[in-house]
Scaffold this motif. Structure first.
Motif, PDB file in Angstrom:
ATOM      1  N   UNK A 111     -16.300 -57.651  31.351  1.00 31.75           N
ATOM      2  CA  UNK A 111     -15.030 -58.360  31.194  1.00 31.75           C
ATOM      3  C   UNK A 111     -14.213 -57.625  30.134  1.00 31.75           C
ATOM      4  N   UNK A 112     -13.038 -57.190  30.519  1.00 32.57           N
ATOM      5  CA  UNK A 112     -12.149 -56.464  29.601  1.00 32.57           C
ATOM      6  C   UNK A 112     -11.084 -57.428  29.100  1.00 32.57           C
ATOM      7  N   UNK A 113     -10.935 -57.518  27.786  1.00 34.60           N
ATOM      8  CA  UNK A 113      -9.954 -58.433  27.204  1.00 34.60           C
ATOM      9  C   UNK A 113      -9.410 -57.849  25.911  1.00 34.60           C
ATOM     10  N   UNK A 156      -7.829 -65.759  23.812  1.00 40.11           N
ATOM     11  CA  UNK A 156      -8.109 -64.486  24.478  1.00 40.11           C
ATOM     12  C   UNK A 156      -8.513 -64.699  25.932  1.00 40.11           C
ATOM     13  N   UNK A 157      -9.284 -65.760  26.188  1.00 38.16           N
ATOM     14  CA  UNK A 157      -9.713 -66.035  27.560  1.00 38.16           C
ATOM     15  C   UNK A 157      -8.534 -66.399  28.441  1.00 38.16           C
ATOM     16  N   UNK A 158      -7.617 -67.205  27.936  1.00 33.14           N
ATOM     17  CA  UNK A 158      -6.475 -67.635  28.735  1.00 33.14           C
ATOM     18  C   UNK A 158      -5.484 -66.506  28.982  1.00 33.14           C
ATOM     19  N   UNK A 159      -5.506 -65.477  28.136  1.00 32.90           N
ATOM     20  CA  UNK A 159      -4.584 -64.353  28.296  1.00 32.90           C
ATOM     21  C   UNK A 159      -5.237 -63.152  28.972  1.00 32.90           C
ATOM     22  N   UNK A 160      -6.363 -63.366  29.628  1.00 31.38           N
ATOM     23  CA  UNK A 160      -7.030 -62.262  30.312  1.00 31.38           C
ATOM     24  C   UNK A 160      -6.079 -61.601  31.301  1.00 31.38           C
ATOM     25  N   UNK A 161      -6.067 -60.276  31.369  1.00 30.81           N
ATOM     26  CA  UNK A 161      -5.227 -59.611  32.373  1.00 30.81           C
ATOM     27  C   UNK A 161      -5.747 -59.876  33.775  1.00 30.81           C
ATOM     28  N   UNK A 221      -7.361 -60.563  20.055  1.00 28.72           N
ATOM     29  CA  UNK A 221      -6.104 -60.648  19.310  1.00 28.72           C
ATOM     30  C   UNK A 221      -6.347 -60.678  17.812  1.00 28.72           C
ATOM     31  N   UNK A 222      -7.483 -61.197  17.385  1.00 23.70           N
ATOM     32  CA  UNK A 222      -7.754 -61.278  15.951  1.00 23.70           C
ATOM     33  C   UNK A 222      -7.963 -59.895  15.356  1.00 23.70           C
ATOM     34  N   UNK A 223      -8.676 -59.038  16.109  1.00 22.79           N
ATOM     35  CA  UNK A 223      -8.913 -57.673  15.650  1.00 22.79           C
ATOM     36  C   UNK A 223      -7.837 -56.711  16.155  1.00 22.79           C
ATOM     37  N   UNK A 224      -6.973 -57.196  17.050  1.00 24.52           N
ATOM     38  CA  UNK A 224      -5.876 -56.394  17.614  1.00 24.52           C
ATOM     39  C   UNK A 224      -6.413 -55.127  18.291  1.00 24.52           C
ATOM     40  N   UNK A 225      -7.365 -55.349  19.223  1.00 23.47           N
ATOM     41  CA  UNK A 225      -7.961 -54.210  19.915  1.00 23.47           C
ATOM     42  C   UNK A 225      -8.539 -54.667  21.246  1.00 23.47           C
ATOM     43  N   UNK A 226      -8.751 -53.708  22.131  1.00 23.05           N
ATOM     44  CA  UNK A 226      -9.398 -53.974  23.413  1.00 23.05           C
ATOM     45  C   UNK A 226     -10.898 -54.135  23.194  1.00 23.05           C
ATOM     46  N   UNK A 227     -11.520 -54.994  24.013  1.00 22.83           N
ATOM     47  CA  UNK A 227     -12.954 -55.227  23.888  1.00 22.83           C
ATOM     48  C   UNK A 227     -13.550 -55.429  25.275  1.00 22.83           C
ATOM     49  N   UNK A 271       0.735 -60.436  35.891  1.00 19.04           N
ATOM     50  CA  UNK A 271      -0.030 -59.676  34.886  1.00 19.04           C
ATOM     51  C   UNK A 271      -1.227 -60.427  34.304  1.00 19.04           C
ATOM     52  N   UNK A 272      -1.325 -61.745  34.522  1.00 23.35           N
ATOM     53  CA  UNK A 272      -2.379 -62.531  33.870  1.00 23.35           C
ATOM     54  C   UNK A 272      -3.261 -63.192  34.923  1.00 23.35           C
ATOM     55  N   UNK A 273      -4.513 -63.468  34.545  1.00 27.33           N
ATOM     56  CA  UNK A 273      -5.469 -64.080  35.464  1.00 27.33           C
ATOM     57  C   UNK A 273      -5.264 -65.589  35.579  1.00 27.33           C
ATOM     58  N   UNK A 274      -4.763 -66.213  34.512  1.00 29.14           N
ATOM     59  CA  UNK A 274      -4.579 -67.662  34.516  1.00 29.14           C
ATOM     60  C   UNK A 274      -3.110 -68.005  34.242  1.00 29.14           C
ATOM     61  N   UNK A 275      -2.223 -67.784  35.224  1.00 23.80           N
ATOM     62  CA  UNK A 275      -0.809 -68.097  35.000  1.00 23.80           C
ATOM     63  C   UNK A 275      -0.568 -69.600  34.939  1.00 23.80           C
TER      64      UNK A 275
END
Length: 664
Positions: A403-405, A384-389, A408-414, A442-446
């Motif tokens: 921090x908005x992320x 989830x951290x590596x896929x941060x927008x 993926x495990x719960x399939x929801x925004x947090x 689109x991602x913070x860590x391309x």
């Protein structure tokens, strides 16, 4: 060598004719050296028009000159070298001519349909812009295809291409990956996407269902190992329903694994169940014994029982199999007992080394340093951290950052609160990304390599490898002096444990970590209870008469005594100590705790004891002056007990305060 033939879909040729654009419908494709996929940045040597490949140099300057000259200083070499590269055909770069091998792909040797398929593959590669593909790699793929006994890529399956295309790895890795990519694109074109195309198959390709694959996520769900057609159909319906209701791909793969194992048990000769109506309680009891023999109560054991029970419940709920017996169910007693989870938090003396500023500054990539801080301070899962927008910071009405992320495990925004320092570090990372990709990503860590448009995030395996190198570089060691090996997920456990130990309410911790239930958060609370107990056992405790009260932490009644102590704190708390009377008894000393044999206190209540002692002395003096002998006598007993308590606890006051500070 001929591989197994695949069924060639009808109408593929017409579809290819419709989708391949005119610029790719040539027998010889010519690509610009600055093409974002088939070309690259210009060679660093001024005046050279060829695309850079290694160390910022074109193949000619890199291989024929720089390496031949003994790898001199690169900056001086670039400044002094001739832009013309002498090759087999003389100097070529001065006139702006790029060698044909680096700019052209000839398809004339391919059969007509195979040629059209190759054109479509290269067109898709160019349109997606997900990875650079040198022209030399595309040309090598075409030459290898020309030597195969096939007229279409669909004549062979993927496994055959992996084993029989080109030279064994590591040779021809690029052309092999390109042809497998092309095979998948052709299958997608021929068979389409979505459930209508994928559901009838025994192997579901999740990318066709719009699911993310790679980086730990499964790419396929395989039902082909379920021998019973009736059970395979039920399994497909169940998994499709679960996926449609938001289940993740990894969890769906686990469901398929559970049903596959059950199916193979039913098909075994000793059982030989041939229809759903025969799956009764007796069969399930035999299956429980089979599960226990293999898993013996491990967590996976409970998973198999639980998911299979959900499968049966779904069959009844949706009416998929009316013949399923009512006795086909598992009861609470069928589940193996939960094993108490062991702590996975990183030890604090290790965390002190990890969080030391001088060690954090030893990260060779600022992006990985920031990922590490986000994992430690926010408790995200590494994927989830590596896929941060890119725009992952949100502000509330008061300007506080979050921090908005996507969990993926719960399939929801947090959302998780962050401090201003972390907010500033994220802003600096955004500026670094924009310098590399000015058009935005689109991602913070391309991913830094093979990522022309910046859409691919850094992979978790890449970060884990970098983390292990960093831990070795910083020489971070455990209490035994051994080099530390930790996983990024342990920082999530460490944050949960730290928050609980700082008296953050359990519900708040659950929300910060975005747990779906209180079970895992309760695990951190159990660890906190252990910490508090350690300090309680270390503190000196005295009774109403000043006598020492002992609690053996290793004795047979240790757990029961501690449980009683916790209950007493919660239900019979006193302003100056605790009651050790069992809850089933009635107190015979109401409002007289300082003369009660059940009373227990510690040094943390010394201020209350001293204040009460002063008040009692005043009451005794006033009672004697008024001739109230009985009142004076009763309070002298209480005052005497207080003097004993204060004397007994006074010497351990400093130690108790230190222990209380540590527990906080």
């Amino acid at each position: 060598m001929t591989g197994p033939a695949m069924a060639r879909p009808a109408g593929l040729l017409a579809k290819l004719m419709a989708v391949v654009r005119p610029e790719f419908r040539s027998d010889v494709l010519v690509f610009d050296p600055r093409d974002p996929v088939f070309g690259g940045p210009a060679c660093a040597v001024p005046g050279c028009v060829r695309a850079a490949r290694g160390r910022g140099l074109c193949p000619g300057h890199h291989q024929r000159w720089w390496r031949t000259e003994g790898r001199p200083d690169l900056a001086r070499f670039i400044a002094a070298t001739d832009p013309q590269v002498a090759g087999r055909f003389g100097k070529s770069a001065a006139s702006g001519v790029v060698p044909a091998c680096e700019s052209q792909v000839s398809l004339t040797a391919l059969a007509p349909q195979l040629r059209l398929e190759a054109q479509y593959v290269l067109q898709c590669r160019r349109d997606e812009q997900l990875a650079r593909t040198p022209v030399t790699t595309a040309a090598r793929m075409v030459r290898l295809l020309a030597g195969l006994p096939i007229t279409s890529l669909l004549d062979w399956d993927e496994q055959t291409f992996r084993t029989s295309f080109g030279r064994p790895a590591p040779k021809d890795t690029g052309p092999r990956a390109l042809v497998i990519y092309g095979l998948r694109k052709l299958e997608d074109l021929a068979e389409g996407h979505g459930w209508e195309a994928e559901y009838p198959r025994d192997v579901w390709r999740l990318r066709r269902l719009g699911r993310h694959t790679g980086d730990g996520s499964p790419s396929r769900l395989c039902f082909d190992a379920i021998p019973q057609p009736w059970l395979k159909d039920l399994a497909k319906r169940w998994v499709r329903w679960r996926l449609s209701s938001g289940l993740g791909s990894t969890a769906a793969a686990r469901c398929v694994t559970v049903i596959t194992r059950f199916a193979q048990f039913l098909a075994a000769p000793p059982v030989a169940i041939a229809r759903l109506a025969d799956v009764d309680r007796l069969v399930l009891e035999r299956y429980l014994a089979d599960l226990h023999a293999e898993f013996a109560g491990r967590p996976v054991h409970r998973t198999h029982v639980g998911l299979l029970n959900q499968f049966f419940a779904a069959i009844r709920q949706h009416g998929w199999g009316p013949s399923l017996p009512a006795t086909a169910t598992f009861y609470p007693e069928d589940y193996p007992k939960d094993r108490e989870l062991l702590p996975r938090a990183v030890a604090e003396h290790v965390m002190a080394q990890v969080e030391q500023a001088s060690n954090l500054d030893r990260w060779d990539k600022p992006a990985y340093r920031l990922v590490t801080l986000i994992l430690i301070r926010c408790g995200l899962r590494v994927s989830d951290a590596l896929k941060l927008p890119f725009g992952c910071v949100a502000l509330d009405a008061g300007g506080a950052p979050y921090l908005r992320y996507r969990n993926h495990k719960m399939n929801r925004e947090a959302l998780v609160p962050i401090d201003e320092q972390l907010q500033q570090l994220i802003a600096e990372q955004q500026q670094r990304v924009l310098q590399r990709w000015p058009g935005g990503v689109p991602v913070l860590f391309p991913r830094p390599l093979a990522n022309p448009d910046g859409h691919k995030p850094v992979g978790s395996t890449t970060y884990r490898d970098a983390l292990h190198r960093w831990l070795r570089l910083c020489d971070i060691r455990d209490e035994h002096g051994r080099l530390v090996h930790l996983t990024p997920h342990q920082w999530r456990h460490s944050l949960g444990t730290r928050l609980i130990n700082r008296d953050v309410p359990q519900e708040v911790v659950r929300r910060i970590l975005d747990h779906d239930s209180h079970l895992m958060t309760g695990h951190y609370a159990r660890l906190s209870d252990t910490t508090i107990r350690r300090h309680w056992e270390r503190a000196r405790k005295v009774g109403a008469n000043g006598e020492t009260v002992t609690l053996d932490p290793d004795g047979p009644l240790a757990e029961a005594s501690w449980a009683k102590q916790r209950i007493s704190r919660a239900t019979q708390a006193l302003p100056n100590g605790y009651c050790s009377l069992p809850l089933v008894k009635t107190c015979p000393h109401a409002n007289s705790c300082l003369t009660c044999p059940m009373f227990v206190t510690t040094a943390e209540f010394l201020p209350q004891h001293r204040q009460q002692h002063q008040q009692l002395l005043q009451i005794i003096t006033t009672a004697e002056a008024r001739g109230q002998t009985r009142m004076a006598e009763m309070n002298r007993q209480v005052a005497g007990n207080l003097e004993k308590i204060i004397t007994a606890l006074g010497g351990s006051e400093a130690r108790t305060q230190e222990a209380a500070a540590d527990a906080g």
